[in-house]
Design a protein around this motif. Structure first.
Motif, PDB file in Angstrom:
ATOM      1  N   GLY A   1       1.528  -4.061   2.976  1.00 44.04           N
ATOM      2  CA  GLY A   1       1.060  -3.342   4.151  1.00 44.04           C
ATOM      3  C   GLY A   1       1.345  -4.071   5.445  1.00 44.04           C
ATOM      4  O   GLY A   1       2.438  -4.003   6.004  1.00 44.04           O
TER       5      GLY A   1
ATOM      6  N   VAL B   1       2.550   4.207  -0.632  1.00 47.21           N
ATOM      7  CA  VAL B   1       3.146   2.916  -0.973  1.00 47.21           C
ATOM      8  C   VAL B   1       2.051   1.861  -0.917  1.00 47.21           C
ATOM      9  O   VAL B   1       1.334   1.752   0.078  1.00 47.21           O
ATOM     10  CB  VAL B   1       4.284   2.559   0.012  1.00 47.21           C
ATOM     11  CG1 VAL B   1       4.773   1.136  -0.218  1.00 47.21           C
ATOM     12  CG2 VAL B   1       5.432   3.552  -0.117  1.00 47.21           C
ATOM     13  N   PHE B   2       1.906   1.083  -1.995  1.00 48.01           N
ATOM     14  CA  PHE B   2       0.935  -0.005  -1.947  1.00 48.01           C
ATOM     15  C   PHE B   2       1.290  -1.082  -2.963  1.00 48.01           C
ATOM     16  O   PHE B   2       2.157  -0.905  -3.817  1.00 48.01           O
ATOM     17  CB  PHE B   2      -0.501   0.502  -2.152  1.00 48.01           C
ATOM     18  CG  PHE B   2      -0.797   1.091  -3.508  1.00 48.01           C
ATOM     19  CD1 PHE B   2      -1.430   0.343  -4.486  1.00 48.01           C
ATOM     20  CD2 PHE B   2      -0.476   2.417  -3.788  1.00 48.01           C
ATOM     21  CE1 PHE B   2      -1.738   0.891  -5.717  1.00 48.01           C
ATOM     22  CE2 PHE B   2      -0.779   2.975  -5.014  1.00 48.01           C
ATOM     23  CZ  PHE B   2      -1.407   2.214  -5.991  1.00 48.01           C
TER      24      PHE B   2
ATOM     25  N   MET C   1       8.423   9.228   2.396  1.00 43.08           N
ATOM     26  CA  MET C   1       7.097   9.373   2.992  1.00 43.08           C
ATOM     27  C   MET C   1       7.114  10.405   4.115  1.00 43.08           C
ATOM     28  O   MET C   1       6.147  11.158   4.303  1.00 43.08           O
ATOM     29  CB  MET C   1       6.601   8.024   3.512  1.00 43.08           C
ATOM     30  CG  MET C   1       6.370   6.997   2.424  1.00 43.08           C
ATOM     31  SD  MET C   1       5.914   5.362   3.056  1.00 43.08           S
ATOM     32  CE  MET C   1       4.167   5.630   3.416  1.00 43.08           C
TER      33      MET C   1
ATOM     34  N   ARG D   1      -1.659   5.365   3.800  1.00 43.98           N
ATOM     35  CA  ARG D   1      -0.454   5.702   3.026  1.00 43.98           C
ATOM     36  C   ARG D   1       0.398   4.474   2.700  1.00 43.98           C
ATOM     37  O   ARG D   1       1.281   4.555   1.835  1.00 43.98           O
ATOM     38  CB  ARG D   1       0.393   6.733   3.773  1.00 43.98           C
ATOM     39  CG  ARG D   1      -0.302   8.087   3.894  1.00 43.98           C
ATOM     40  CD  ARG D   1       0.653   9.153   4.384  1.00 43.98           C
ATOM     41  NE  ARG D   1       1.783   9.320   3.466  1.00 43.98           N
ATOM     42  CZ  ARG D   1       2.920   9.911   3.819  1.00 43.98           C
ATOM     43  NH1 ARG D   1       3.104  10.340   5.055  1.00 43.98           N
ATOM     44  NH2 ARG D   1       3.887  10.048   2.937  1.00 43.98           N
ATOM     45  N   CYS D   2       0.168   3.381   3.361  1.00 46.00           N
ATOM     46  CA  CYS D   2       0.841   2.128   3.026  1.00 46.00           C
ATOM     47  C   CYS D   2      -0.184   1.013   3.188  1.00 46.00           C
ATOM     48  O   CYS D   2      -0.580   0.690   4.304  1.00 46.00           O
ATOM     49  CB  CYS D   2       2.051   1.888   3.922  1.00 46.00           C
ATOM     50  SG  CYS D   2       2.938   0.342   3.542  1.00 46.00           S
TER      51      CYS D   2
ATOM     52  N   ARG E   1      13.909   0.135   1.892  1.00 47.46           N
ATOM     53  CA  ARG E   1      12.929   0.531   2.906  1.00 47.46           C
ATOM     54  C   ARG E   1      13.207   1.940   3.412  1.00 47.46           C
ATOM     55  O   ARG E   1      12.301   2.759   3.582  1.00 47.46           O
ATOM     56  CB  ARG E   1      12.942  -0.460   4.059  1.00 47.46           C
ATOM     57  CG  ARG E   1      11.876  -0.179   5.122  1.00 47.46           C
ATOM     58  CD  ARG E   1      12.080  -1.045   6.356  1.00 47.46           C
ATOM     59  NE  ARG E   1      12.149  -2.454   6.025  1.00 47.46           N
ATOM     60  CZ  ARG E   1      13.150  -3.258   6.370  1.00 47.46           C
ATOM     61  NH1 ARG E   1      14.180  -2.780   7.064  1.00 47.46           N
ATOM     62  NH2 ARG E   1      13.132  -4.528   6.044  1.00 47.46           N
TER      63      ARG E   1
ATOM     64  N   ASP F   1      10.824   5.247   3.429  1.00 44.86           N
ATOM     65  CA  ASP F   1      10.562   5.883   4.727  1.00 44.86           C
ATOM     66  C   ASP F   1      10.909   7.366   4.678  1.00 44.86           C
ATOM     67  O   ASP F   1      10.111   8.226   5.072  1.00 44.86           O
ATOM     68  CB  ASP F   1      11.376   5.172   5.806  1.00 44.86           C
ATOM     69  CG  ASP F   1      11.057   5.646   7.214  1.00 44.86           C
ATOM     70  OD1 ASP F   1      10.080   6.417   7.403  1.00 44.86           O
ATOM     71  OD2 ASP F   1      11.781   5.259   8.142  1.00 44.86           O
TER      72      ASP F   1
ATOM     73  N   THR G   1       8.941  -3.373   2.773  1.00 40.24           N
ATOM     74  CA  THR G   1       8.056  -2.316   3.286  1.00 40.24           C
ATOM     75  C   THR G   1       7.692  -2.535   4.750  1.00 40.24           C
ATOM     76  O   THR G   1       6.770  -1.907   5.266  1.00 40.24           O
ATOM     77  CB  THR G   1       6.763  -2.239   2.450  1.00 40.24           C
ATOM     78  OG1 THR G   1       6.118  -3.520   2.468  1.00 40.24           O
ATOM     79  CG2 THR G   1       7.073  -1.858   1.005  1.00 40.24           C
TER      80      THR G   1
ATOM     81  N   LEU H   1       6.281   0.204   7.528  1.00 37.31           N
ATOM     82  CA  LEU H   1       5.803   1.464   6.959  1.00 37.31           C
ATOM     83  C   LEU H   1       4.320   1.691   7.261  1.00 37.31           C
ATOM     84  O   LEU H   1       3.903   2.822   7.532  1.00 37.31           O
ATOM     85  CB  LEU H   1       6.046   1.499   5.451  1.00 37.31           C
ATOM     86  CG  LEU H   1       7.512   1.482   5.007  1.00 37.31           C
ATOM     87  CD1 LEU H   1       7.621   1.550   3.490  1.00 37.31           C
ATOM     88  CD2 LEU H   1       8.288   2.634   5.645  1.00 37.31           C
ATOM     89  N   GLN H   2       3.519   0.636   7.222  1.00 37.54           N
ATOM     90  CA  GLN H   2       2.106   0.811   7.536  1.00 37.54           C
ATOM     91  C   GLN H   2       1.915   1.189   8.996  1.00 37.54           C
ATOM     92  O   GLN H   2       1.095   2.054   9.329  1.00 37.54           O
ATOM     93  CB  GLN H   2       1.320  -0.462   7.225  1.00 37.54           C
ATOM     94  CG  GLN H   2      -0.188  -0.298   7.420  1.00 37.54           C
ATOM     95  CD  GLN H   2      -0.958  -1.546   7.053  1.00 37.54           C
ATOM     96  OE1 GLN H   2      -1.165  -2.420   7.890  1.00 37.54           O
ATOM     97  NE2 GLN H   2      -1.382  -1.634   5.796  1.00 37.54           N
TER      98      GLN H   2
END
Length: 334
Positions: free
Chosen positions: A27, A21-22, A13, A47-48, A6, A10, A36, A39-40
């Protein structure tokens, strides 16, 4: 390991607005293993974000984004789920640089939890790394500890070409205790080490000696590094354990230096024996070290069977099997 993975995303990004990131559930939910998580909320839904349950669509979209100039770091929820996307990876991602004469590249990372340890059976526990090492244009990475996981993942995200990044599930929440053929609980209580904050990289294609020795060389990666170390400690054999870290590119120099010193080589991996990556390692060692070998090269691997469910801890190479291979290698006379 999860925190390290993670953190790598991070940091990447935050440093580079082109990193996205997907994947399935990565998300809002933060991923099935929570790799993850957060991150969203930090970087927004552009972006996530979550993707449909379509591995081919996830990878195909990532290739298009990469050709456009973005740097996708995508998650395939389990390595077992990657097969519908195999054509996109092999026919498009791996070849786009060559096919376009360098006009386009595919700077994508495909993260996949791999191997057993959760009693997931045949559809959640496979180790398909050899399928990808066969494909020119792909890099294949398998870390064994959080420090390497973070540094290797950042290097992979910054690499201009596609990287297949396998994350051993048994190491996610604190390492597998290599001294036992089966655990009392799925996770060991041992520490895997601290991970620095911020940006740092571990170079792709560079192995590391985890345990120095002179009696024989053990080549391993991922969870099997701990099994090999445990086997050496349990048997008292002065084994040198090499953590490959990257399968492609492969650090052949570190491998051959060790084997030429010890004269014996054992290869350990969780995937099946037949056509596993250990076969390639054995061929390379034989070609490079033939006149230094004092015993046949041995492989200790998973069985050539469909992946078992309740019996997965009998399927794994454990310290007893690896230790026996060590003893037999030392009994061989040149």
């Amino acid at each position: 390991m999860i925190e390290a993975v993670r953190s790598a995303m991070d940091v990447s990004m935050e440093r580079d607005g082109d990193v996205v990131v997907f994947g399935e559930d990565v998300g809002y939910f933060g991923g099935v293993f929570r790799a993850t998580q957060g991150l969203q909320q930090k970087y927004g839904t552009h972006r996530c974000f979550d993707a449909p349950i379509s591995e081919s669509g996830i990878v195909g979209a990532a290739i298009g984004m990469a050709a456009y100039g973005l740097k996708p770091c995508i998650e395939v929820q389990f390595a077992d789920y990657v097969y519908p996307a195999f054509d996109q990876i092999v026919s498009e991602a791996a070849r786009i640089r060559y096919r376009s004469n360098g006009q386009f590249t595919a700077p994508i990372v495909i993260r996949m939890p791999s191997g057993g340890g959760i009693f997931g059976g045949q559809t959640h526990s496979q180790s398909p790394e050899a399928l990808f090492t066969h494909v020119s244009g792909l890099k294949v990475v398998i870390p064994s500890n959080p420090y390497d996981a973070k540094g290797l993942l950042i290097s992979s995200i910054e690499d201009p070409d596609p990287v297949i990044f396998f994350e051993p599930k048994r190491l996610y929440n604190g390492p597998f205790d290599g001294h036992h053929d089966r655990p009392i609980t799925p996770w060991s209580k041992h520490e895997l080490g601290d991970v620095p904050e911020g940006h740092f990289t571990v170079p792709l294609g560079k192995a590391v000696v985890r345990r120095e020795g002179s009696a024989l060389t053990v080549l391993a990666y991922g969870t099997m590094v701990y099994v090999a170390q445990a086997a050496a400690e349990d048997t008292g054999i002065d084994a040198e354990v090499i953590d490959l870290r990257s399968l492609v590119p492969l650090d052949l120099e570190t491998i051959t230096t060790s084997v030429k010193k010890t004269g014996r080589c054992i290869i350990v991996h969780e995937a099946t024996l037949t056509s596993g990556f250990g076969a390639e390692l054995a061929a390379l060692v034989q070609e490079q070290c033939f006149y230094h070998l004092e015993a046949p090269i041995a492989r200790v691997t998973g069985w050539d069977t469909p992946y078992p469910h309740a019996q997965e801890w009998d399927y794994f190479p454990g310290p007893a099997r690896v230790g026996q291979a060590m003893i037999e290698a030392l009994e061989e006379q040149p």
